[in-house]
Write a protein that holds these residues in place. Structure first.
Motif, PDB file in Angstrom:
ATOM      1  N   TYR A 162       4.064 -19.190  -1.730  1.00  0.00           N
ATOM      2  CA  TYR A 162       3.754 -17.763  -1.856  1.00  0.00           C
ATOM      3  C   TYR A 162       3.468 -17.141  -0.494  1.00  0.00           C
ATOM      4  CZ  TYR A 162      -1.181 -18.725  -0.926  1.00  0.00           C
ATOM      5  OH  TYR A 162      -2.356 -19.095  -0.323  1.00  0.00           O
ATOM      6  N   SER A 163       3.539 -15.824  -0.489  1.00  0.00           N
ATOM      7  CA  SER A 163       3.079 -15.000   0.630  1.00  0.00           C
ATOM      8  C   SER A 163       2.424 -13.766   0.037  1.00  0.00           C
ATOM      9  CB  SER A 163       4.246 -14.565   1.528  1.00  0.00           C
ATOM     10  OG  SER A 163       4.966 -15.678   2.035  1.00  0.00           O
ATOM     11  N   ILE A 164       1.252 -13.398   0.543  1.00  0.00           N
ATOM     12  CA  ILE A 164       0.570 -12.185   0.121  1.00  0.00           C
ATOM     13  C   ILE A 164       0.565 -11.215   1.299  1.00  0.00           C
ATOM     14  CG2 ILE A 164      -1.629 -11.178  -0.631  1.00  0.00           C
ATOM     15  CD1 ILE A 164      -2.213 -13.873  -2.019  1.00  0.00           C
ATOM     16  N   VAL A 165       1.059 -10.004   1.066  1.00  0.00           N
ATOM     17  CA  VAL A 165       1.082  -8.970   2.096  1.00  0.00           C
ATOM     18  C   VAL A 165      -0.070  -8.009   1.836  1.00  0.00           C
ATOM     19  CG1 VAL A 165       2.408  -7.102   3.155  1.00  0.00           C
ATOM     20  CG2 VAL A 165       3.592  -9.162   2.323  1.00  0.00           C
ATOM     21  N   HIS A 166      -1.003  -7.957   2.765  1.00  0.00           N
ATOM     22  CA  HIS A 166      -2.101  -7.004   2.694  1.00  0.00           C
ATOM     23  C   HIS A 166      -1.725  -5.768   3.494  1.00  0.00           C
ATOM     24  CE1 HIS A 166      -5.969  -9.442   1.524  1.00  0.00           C
ATOM     25  NE2 HIS A 166      -5.073  -9.371   0.554  1.00  0.00           N
ATOM     26  N   ALA A 167      -1.646  -4.626   2.843  1.00  0.00           N
ATOM     27  CA  ALA A 167      -1.344  -3.362   3.518  1.00  0.00           C
ATOM     28  C   ALA A 167      -2.558  -2.447   3.461  1.00  0.00           C
ATOM     29  CB  ALA A 167      -0.149  -2.675   2.858  1.00  0.00           C
ATOM     30  N   THR A 168      -2.670  -1.594   4.466  1.00  0.00           N
ATOM     31  CA  THR A 168      -3.681  -0.546   4.408  1.00  0.00           C
ATOM     32  C   THR A 168      -3.183   0.550   3.459  1.00  0.00           C
ATOM     33  OG1 THR A 168      -2.724   0.421   6.416  1.00  0.00           O
ATOM     34  CG2 THR A 168      -4.649  -1.022   6.681  1.00  0.00           C
ATOM     35  N   GLN A 169      -4.007   1.575   3.265  1.00  0.00           N
ATOM     36  CA  GLN A 169      -3.661   2.637   2.322  1.00  0.00           C
ATOM     37  C   GLN A 169      -2.434   3.406   2.805  1.00  0.00           C
ATOM     38  OE1 GLN A 169      -3.302   3.768  -0.708  1.00  0.00           O
ATOM     39  NE2 GLN A 169      -5.502   3.530  -0.965  1.00  0.00           N
ATOM     40  N   PHE A 170      -1.611   3.848   1.856  1.00  0.00           N
ATOM     41  CA  PHE A 170      -0.379   4.572   2.191  1.00  0.00           C
ATOM     42  C   PHE A 170      -0.682   6.036   2.537  1.00  0.00           C
ATOM     43  CE2 PHE A 170       1.303   1.896  -1.574  1.00  0.00           C
ATOM     44  CZ  PHE A 170       1.213   0.732  -0.831  1.00  0.00           C
ATOM     45  N   PHE A 171       0.118   6.600   3.446  1.00  0.00           N
ATOM     46  CA  PHE A 171       0.024   8.030   3.735  1.00  0.00           C
ATOM     47  C   PHE A 171       0.076   8.850   2.438  1.00  0.00           C
ATOM     48  CE2 PHE A 171       2.421   7.556   8.074  1.00  0.00           C
ATOM     49  CZ  PHE A 171       1.312   6.935   8.627  1.00  0.00           C
ATOM     50  N   GLU A 172       0.988   8.439   1.555  1.00  0.00           N
ATOM     51  CA  GLU A 172       1.263   9.232   0.349  1.00  0.00           C
ATOM     52  C   GLU A 172       0.087   9.268  -0.621  1.00  0.00           C
ATOM     53  OE1 GLU A 172       5.244   7.619   1.815  1.00  0.00           O
ATOM     54  OE2 GLU A 172       3.180   6.897   1.689  1.00  0.00           O
ATOM     55  N   PHE A 173      -0.908   8.391  -0.448  1.00  0.00           N
ATOM     56  CA  PHE A 173      -2.011   8.316  -1.409  1.00  0.00           C
ATOM     57  C   PHE A 173      -3.241   9.102  -0.986  1.00  0.00           C
ATOM     58  CE2 PHE A 173      -1.107   4.276  -4.120  1.00  0.00           C
ATOM     59  CZ  PHE A 173       0.062   4.876  -4.565  1.00  0.00           C
ATOM     60  N   ALA A 174      -3.119   9.942   0.043  1.00  0.00           N
ATOM     61  CA  ALA A 174      -4.274  10.749   0.457  1.00  0.00           C
ATOM     62  C   ALA A 174      -4.765  11.616  -0.703  1.00  0.00           C
ATOM     63  CB  ALA A 174      -3.911  11.616   1.650  1.00  0.00           C
ATOM     64  N   LYS A 175      -3.836  12.191  -1.473  1.00  0.00           N
ATOM     65  CA  LYS A 175      -4.245  13.033  -2.600  1.00  0.00           C
ATOM     66  C   LYS A 175      -4.949  12.213  -3.669  1.00  0.00           C
ATOM     67  CE  LYS A 175      -2.610  16.161  -6.208  1.00  0.00           C
ATOM     68  NZ  LYS A 175      -3.234  15.401  -7.314  1.00  0.00           N
ATOM     69  N   THR A 176      -4.461  11.016  -3.946  1.00  0.00           N
ATOM     70  CA  THR A 176      -5.103  10.166  -4.952  1.00  0.00           C
ATOM     71  C   THR A 176      -6.527   9.834  -4.534  1.00  0.00           C
ATOM     72  OG1 THR A 176      -2.965   9.220  -5.571  1.00  0.00           O
ATOM     73  CG2 THR A 176      -4.928   7.975  -6.183  1.00  0.00           C
ATOM     74  N   LEU A 177      -6.714   9.519  -3.255  1.00  0.00           N
ATOM     75  CA  LEU A 177      -8.062   9.264  -2.755  1.00  0.00           C
ATOM     76  C   LEU A 177      -8.931  10.495  -2.900  1.00  0.00           C
ATOM     77  CD1 LEU A 177      -7.298   7.241   0.500  1.00  0.00           C
ATOM     78  CD2 LEU A 177      -8.145   6.358  -1.678  1.00  0.00           C
ATOM     79  N   ALA A 178      -8.357  11.652  -2.583  1.00  0.00           N
ATOM     80  CA  ALA A 178      -9.113  12.898  -2.713  1.00  0.00           C
ATOM     81  C   ALA A 178      -9.504  13.163  -4.163  1.00  0.00           C
ATOM     82  CB  ALA A 178      -8.293  14.067  -2.171  1.00  0.00           C
TER      83      ALA A 178
END
Length: 248
Positions: A125-141
């Motif tokens: 296996y490989s697990i890719v850890h990514a930071t938050q996406f640009f596109e999710f700023a509204k979801t966070l808001a």
């Protein structure tokens, strides 16, 4: 190489499929829209036939604690079992930078459980850890809005363009299993307040954004740097402002 992409019709998955196909691989999108359901097992055996790699970028349709826990438990169980039966030689999963530091949040407890199941499965296996996406700023808001005001924790974030996440996942999929975790992040670090304000401005969203010392992140109380990647992370090249300009 046949690569099955679970969640392959979504934001990240569709980009993973397109990128792999452009590089000469046989990338197959698998989602309920294509007749594959990891919760019920429908279509799994058929789509995995002949696959060398499975990429899982699926996400729970609900972020409610019990629902998200059940989604990742059931879907990952079914997927890993089907992969073992099909002889798949590499399982790649997309997760989140800082998951192990965000365990006060039900969502991230579920993601940690998913990661643990993968590690314990015996499959390469490989697990890719990514930071938050640009596109999710509204979801966070949306998750932190009271009235017309968004109140967020005084923490730092190093967001990334979804296309860069997809590219990292694709590279990992066609490489050798790392049997561990790799991190990917964007090139710029923001205060969370600034990132969300910029993200809302791209959408011409008029909400006010403020820092709240008591603010939480998906239910978790964080230290300032908990969302930031480690020193060995791959740093992508797309800057938020360049991405934002393209959205106009």
């Amino acid at each position: 190489m046949k690569v099955v992409v679970i969640g392959g019709t979504g934001l990240i998955g569709s980009k993973v499929v397109a990128g792999l196909n452009e590089h000469g691989h046989e990338a197959v999108p698998a989602s309920p829209n294509t007749g594959v359901n990891t919760l019920t097992g429908e279509g799994l055996a058929e789509v995995l036939r002949g696959a060398s790699v499975v990429v899982d970028v699926s996400n729970s349709p609900s972020f409610e604690d019990d629902a998200v826990k059940e989604f990742f438990r059931v879907s990952t169980t079914n997927l890993l079992k089907a992969e073992a039966e099909a002889g798949v030689s590499h399982h790649v999963a997309l997760s989140v930078v800082g998951t192990d530091r965000l365990q006060a949040s039900g969502y991230f407890r579920a993601k940690q459980a998913q990661e643990d199941m993968i590690k314990d499965s015996g499959l390469p296996y490989s697990i890719v850890h990514a930071t938050q996406f640009f596109e999710f700023a509204k979801t966070l808001a949306d998750s932190a809005t009271e009235g017309d005001t968004v109140r967020v924790a005084p923490i730092k974030i190093q967001p990334i363009y979804s296309g860069d996440v997809a590219a990292a996942v694709g590279r990992t999929a066609v490489g050798a299993p790392v049997n561990g975790t790799v991190e990917v992040a964007g090139p710029d670090t923001f205060q969370l307040e600034d990132f969300i304000r910029r993200g809302l401005a791209v959408r011409k969203d008029p909400r006010t954004v403020e820092t709240d010392p008591n603010g939480l992140y998906w239910g978790a109380d964080l230290q300032e740097s908990d969302l930031l990647p480690g020193p060995d992370a791959h740093i992508a090249t797309t800057h938020f402002d360049d991405w934002g300009t393209r959205q106009q």
